[in-house]
Design a protein around this motif. Structure first.
Motif, PDB file in Angstrom:
ATOM      1  N   VAL A 209      -7.417   6.088  -6.474  1.00 24.75           N
ATOM      2  CA  VAL A 209      -6.841   4.794  -6.087  1.00 24.75           C
ATOM      3  C   VAL A 209      -6.482   4.050  -7.366  1.00 24.75           C
ATOM      4  O   VAL A 209      -7.331   3.829  -8.234  1.00 24.75           O
ATOM      5  CB  VAL A 209      -7.822   3.955  -5.249  1.00 24.75           C
ATOM      6  CG1 VAL A 209      -7.200   2.599  -4.916  1.00 24.75           C
ATOM      7  CG2 VAL A 209      -8.215   4.681  -3.982  1.00 24.75           C
TER       8      VAL A 209
ATOM      9  N   ASN B 284      -4.679   0.526  -8.816  1.00 26.46           N
ATOM     10  CA  ASN B 284      -4.380  -0.829  -8.354  1.00 26.46           C
ATOM     11  C   ASN B 284      -3.790  -1.647  -9.507  1.00 26.46           C
ATOM     12  O   ASN B 284      -4.289  -1.602 -10.627  1.00 26.46           O
ATOM     13  CB  ASN B 284      -5.662  -1.484  -7.838  1.00 26.46           C
ATOM     14  CG  ASN B 284      -5.493  -2.952  -7.533  1.00 26.46           C
ATOM     15  OD1 ASN B 284      -6.286  -3.763  -7.974  1.00 26.46           O
ATOM     16  ND2 ASN B 284      -4.472  -3.303  -6.792  1.00 26.46           N
TER      17      ASN B 284
ATOM     18  N   VAL C 296       0.854  -1.188   0.000  1.00 29.86           N
ATOM     19  CA  VAL C 296       0.000   0.000   0.000  1.00 29.86           C
ATOM     20  C   VAL C 296       0.891   1.238   0.000  1.00 29.86           C
ATOM     21  O   VAL C 296       1.783   1.372   0.847  1.00 29.86           O
ATOM     22  CB  VAL C 296      -0.937   0.023   1.226  1.00 29.86           C
ATOM     23  CG1 VAL C 296      -1.821   1.276   1.196  1.00 29.86           C
ATOM     24  CG2 VAL C 296      -1.797  -1.233   1.275  1.00 29.86           C
TER      25      VAL C 296
ATOM     26  N   LEU D 125     -10.945  -2.041  -3.320  1.00 27.77           N
ATOM     27  CA  LEU D 125     -10.910  -0.766  -4.030  1.00 27.77           C
ATOM     28  C   LEU D 125     -11.994   0.176  -3.523  1.00 27.77           C
ATOM     29  O   LEU D 125     -11.759   1.371  -3.307  1.00 27.77           O
ATOM     30  CB  LEU D 125     -11.082  -1.004  -5.528  1.00 27.77           C
ATOM     31  CG  LEU D 125      -9.907  -1.653  -6.263  1.00 27.77           C
ATOM     32  CD1 LEU D 125     -10.268  -1.903  -7.716  1.00 27.77           C
ATOM     33  CD2 LEU D 125      -8.666  -0.773  -6.178  1.00 27.77           C
TER      34      LEU D 125
ATOM     35  N   TYR E 205      -1.362  -1.089  -4.266  1.00 26.36           N
ATOM     36  CA  TYR E 205      -2.397  -0.062  -4.165  1.00 26.36           C
ATOM     37  C   TYR E 205      -1.717   1.298  -4.041  1.00 26.36           C
ATOM     38  O   TYR E 205      -1.022   1.567  -3.056  1.00 26.36           O
ATOM     39  CB  TYR E 205      -3.302  -0.306  -2.951  1.00 26.36           C
ATOM     40  CG  TYR E 205      -4.105  -1.583  -3.048  1.00 26.36           C
ATOM     41  CD1 TYR E 205      -5.305  -1.619  -3.750  1.00 26.36           C
ATOM     42  CD2 TYR E 205      -3.654  -2.754  -2.436  1.00 26.36           C
ATOM     43  CE1 TYR E 205      -6.043  -2.796  -3.845  1.00 26.36           C
ATOM     44  CE2 TYR E 205      -4.388  -3.929  -2.524  1.00 26.36           C
ATOM     45  CZ  TYR E 205      -5.578  -3.942  -3.233  1.00 26.36           C
ATOM     46  OH  TYR E 205      -6.302  -5.104  -3.327  1.00 26.36           O
TER      47      TYR E 205
END
Length: 765
Positions: free
Chosen positions: A323, A325, A254, A311, A341
């Protein structure tokens, strides 16, 4: 004389609106629309014919000029405001509200015919035939499409692969349990496409990350006769090897402070927390913030559901506006994926100024200013902290409340944690983040010449969504304390002279504390549905356990206190149901039923004023002024009796029903025809309010109104104007409560007493 002029103007406008064709040049003809004709076919029901006509009409292009009651108003404006200038009022009207003529020459009959025939064949009518033609008059023309559907083809059987050693074929075989392709249904290409998408979605949840709907082959056999087809579901021979592999999750990373300038993954800065890594060298947020967002787990089979849920939770966490991904294979032979992410944050702090205007059915005009300060990541755990300062004024120009202006000021603070803060372990693994909320507030309410109210509020509880349609809100504690100050002699004299306990109840000290629970279920977000609904049920409690334990009993004179203050004790239930039915592309019928009841007991014989029910006004019974109706058949009477202002009538029980027809008129303008009915009552009788108690005669005590309105739907907001009149007044003697015979639009006195204009933002329900 004025009426004659108005009638002449309306007549002139109608004639002018009908003369649009005189602006056409040469052989040009105005296109007036198309007609779908379906030749007689015994195999088609009337409902099927109607559905086919509606569907086929929607496919035809171009659309004719918009019209209202047969008048092409936008075309009329266009014709009347044509100008060579690029500025000025005529140019603005032409571009903003005008619509150029749609000509018959712009209609491609051949192309439209092909589109209709193709759609019919895709919907089981393999032998469909469509013929197109035009009908021309002097200056207008229309199109006609004649359809021969032929027999529809029916699904006889759907054959999936048999389970075996091959994992991908076995997964496809197991997907047959909820297939959209049903024996006996009509063949439909759109449903076949949706079935491929459904199978793909199911396989994605089983770890087939690289699988695609295009890898599924639907072979349709229509040669078996009797207008039946067999559908064979199988895997294409060209399916890539990667698409047949089951992938597992390896590591999860992340990035909470990502920007487009970042090109390196900086894995050397990754810090492990529970089951994921956080790459945040600036330490902008604590790793615990993502505990409720990262749904995937290392070594688990990849799941599209958990992928999408993650998400959605990242997006709704609060601090992040974007965001991104990605998944990357660890190596070609491992069938494992690393998940990344990348989160782009908002500015953490913001300051916002809101200026609002409003009107009420009691002839008040008001304004409000809000200053909002927000912090999206208050304690580096994605906590949302907000502080709102507000001030407002409501002034009545003329009318019974002239001079009794209302001023408010206060502060509201709240903090929301994106997780459950509780000693119990609540698990929520859907697409929605649960929240723990804490609010504190104070407001100062001053009514000029009358009184001042100081109000303190606080709450602590939880909010979570079960799925897209179901929401829960549980407050473990709600606290309200209201104390009156600066009560004028005028108000005291009004209480004494009117003998209306409502006036005294408004300034009663209020102290409530206890839990509440609210449950909401709705599918109104599904705009494609013809019928949608909204339901909310709520229960509020105050001092129940403490009141019972302390032996509170107001009827026996045992009034108990907490922290030196008498408290209110009650149980309050309320429920609301709304139903929406589409009767056209933009027209609908809406209905609402509201039922509420509060039981004061123990330390109380009436609900506190802030928890009572009110009726009337722009979102309730629109033929009655807000809070001027009831309770029961009690009537406060002429405002001069109670100090030249209306009291805010309230009750412990409420019933209300509303019905509204919402036709689309033209452009962004919608209409409304409505009828409302309902009333409020007291749970216990009161000698100073005869007829206010709820009894088994409540049906005969209902008030009713009807009216019409307009809605200007400007997308960002809906301006609503409603004009209502009472048709049943419950305070009149029995047998005289229906007042249809008193309607007299020609009487200025009747209009003053009965026409209620409501101006508001948004729909009433």
């Amino acid at each position: 004389m004025n009426k004659k002029i108005i009638h002449l103007l309306i007549l002139a406008f109608f004639f002018a609106a009908c003369s649009n064709t005189k602006y056409l040049h040469g052989e040009e003809k105005l296109y007036t629309g198309a007609h779908i004709k379906i030749e007689k076919d015994k195999s088609l029901s009337s409902y099927e014919k109607k559905s086919i006509k509606e569907e086929m009409s929607a496919l035809l292009l171009p659309k004719p000029n918009a019209s209202f009651l047969g008048l092409r108003i936008k075309l009329f404006i266009y014709n009347k405001t044509q100008t060579a200038k690029t500025k000025g009022i005529k140019h603005w009207l032409n571009k903003k509200f005008g619509e150029p003529p749609v000509l018959l020459s712009s209609v491609d009959i051949h192309k439209n015919t092909e589109i209709l025939q193709n759609r019919l064949q895709n919907e089981s009518y393999f032998n469909a035939n469509v013929l197109g033609d035009t009908i021309q008059k002097k200056k207008t023309g229309s199109a006609i499409y004649t359809i021969q559907t032929g027999d529809s083809y029916i699904i006889d059987s759907v054959i999936f692969p048999k389970p075996g050693n091959d994992s991908i074929l076995t997964a496809i075989a197991k997907a047959s349990r909820r297939t959209l392709l049903k024996k006996g249904n009509k063949y439909n290409l759109d449903i076949i496409k949706n079935e491929r998408i459904r199978i793909d979605s199911r396989l994605k949840n089983k770890g087939f990350y690289y699988f695609s709907p295009d890898d599924i082959l639907m072979r349709v056999d229509s040669t078996k006769g009797n207008h039946q087809v067999d559908i064979y579901v199988t895997l294409k021979n060209t399916t890539p090897e990667k698409a047949t592999k089951i992938y597992r999750i390896n590591n999860i990373y992340v990035y909470p402070h990502y920007s487009l300038r970042d090109t390196s993954k900086n894995l050397q800065d990754a810090k492990f927390y529970k089951w994921y890594y956080v790459v945040d060298s600036s330490q902008t947020i604590r790793p615990i913030a993502f505990e409720n967002t990262v749904q995937l787990r290392p070594d688990e089979v990849y799941s599209r559901v958990k992928h999408n849920n993650s998400l959605n939770r990242f997006i709704n966490l609060g601090p992040y506006k974007f965001v991104k991904n990605t998944f990357q294979e660890v190596n070609k032979d491992s069938a494992k994926l690393d998940a990344y992410y990348f989160l782009t944050p908002y500015k953490t702090k913001s300051l916002q100024l809101d200026v609002l205007g409003r009107t009420t059915s009691a002839n008040y005009a008001g304004s409000q200013i809000n200053i909002n300060w927000n912090n999206r990541n208050a304690f580096k755990g994605a906590e949302a902290l907000s502080v709102t300062l507000f001030g407002s004024t409501d002034v009545q120009f003329g009318g019974q409340n002239n001079g009794y202006n209302v001023y408010q000021a206060g502060i509201q603070t709240s903090i929301s944690w994106p997780r459950f803060i509780s000693p119990f372990n609540f698990k929520a693994d859907n697409a929605y983040i649960p929240h723990t909320n804490l609010t504190l507030g104070y407001s100062f309410n001053k009514r000029i010449k009358l009184y001042t109210l100081n109000s303190f509020t606080g709450s602590f509880g939880y909010q979570w969504r079960e799925n897209p349609e179901r929401t829960h809100e549980l407050n473990l504690l709600n606290i309200t304390y209201v104390d009156a100050a600066n009560i004028s002699q005028l108000y005291k004299d009004s209480i004494a002279s009117s003998q209306n306990p409502t006036l005294a109840h408004v300034i009663d000290k209020q102290f409530t504390f206890g839990p509440s629970y609210s449950y909401t279920v709705t599918n109104t977000a599904k705009n494609y549905k013809r019928n949608t609904y909204y339901f909310n049920g709520k229960v509020d409690l105050s001092a129940n356990i403490y009141g019972i334990a302390s032996g509170a009993n107001i009827e026996k004179g045992k009034i108990k206190t907490l922290f030196g203050q008498p408290f209110d004790q009650f149980v309050k239930l309320q429920t609301e149901y709304r139903y929406y039915h589409k009767i056209g592309p933009k027209s609908s019928v809406a209905g609402r039923i509201f039922l509420g009841a509060g039981l004061p007991y123990g330390n109380s014989n009436v609900l506190p004023y802030s928890d009572q029910f009110f009726i009337g006004g722009s979102n309730s019974l629109r033929g009655f002024r807000a809070r001027a109706l009831g309770p029961g058949i009690y009537y406060a009477g002429d405002p001069n009796v109670n100090g030249n202002f209306y009291p805010d009538e309230s009750g412990d029980v409420k019933m209300e029903a509303n019905l509204e027809y919402r036709p689309h008129l033209f452009s962004i303008v919608h209409g409304a025809l409505f009828a409302d009915a309902g009333n409020i009552w007291l749970y216990h009788s009161n000698a100073n309010q005869p007829g206010a108690e709820f009894t088994n005669h409540f049906i005969s005590q209902l008030a009713a109104d009807m009216g019409a309105g307009l809605r200007i739907d400007a997308t960002v907001l809906i301006l609503r104007i409603d004009l209502g009149i009472p048709i049943r007044k419950p305070w009149l003697p029995e047998g005289q409560r229906w007042v249809f015979n008193q309607i007299d639009f020609g009487s200025s006195q009747w209009r003053k007493n009965n026409l209620i204009l409501n101006i508001a933002i948004g729909y009433p329900f």
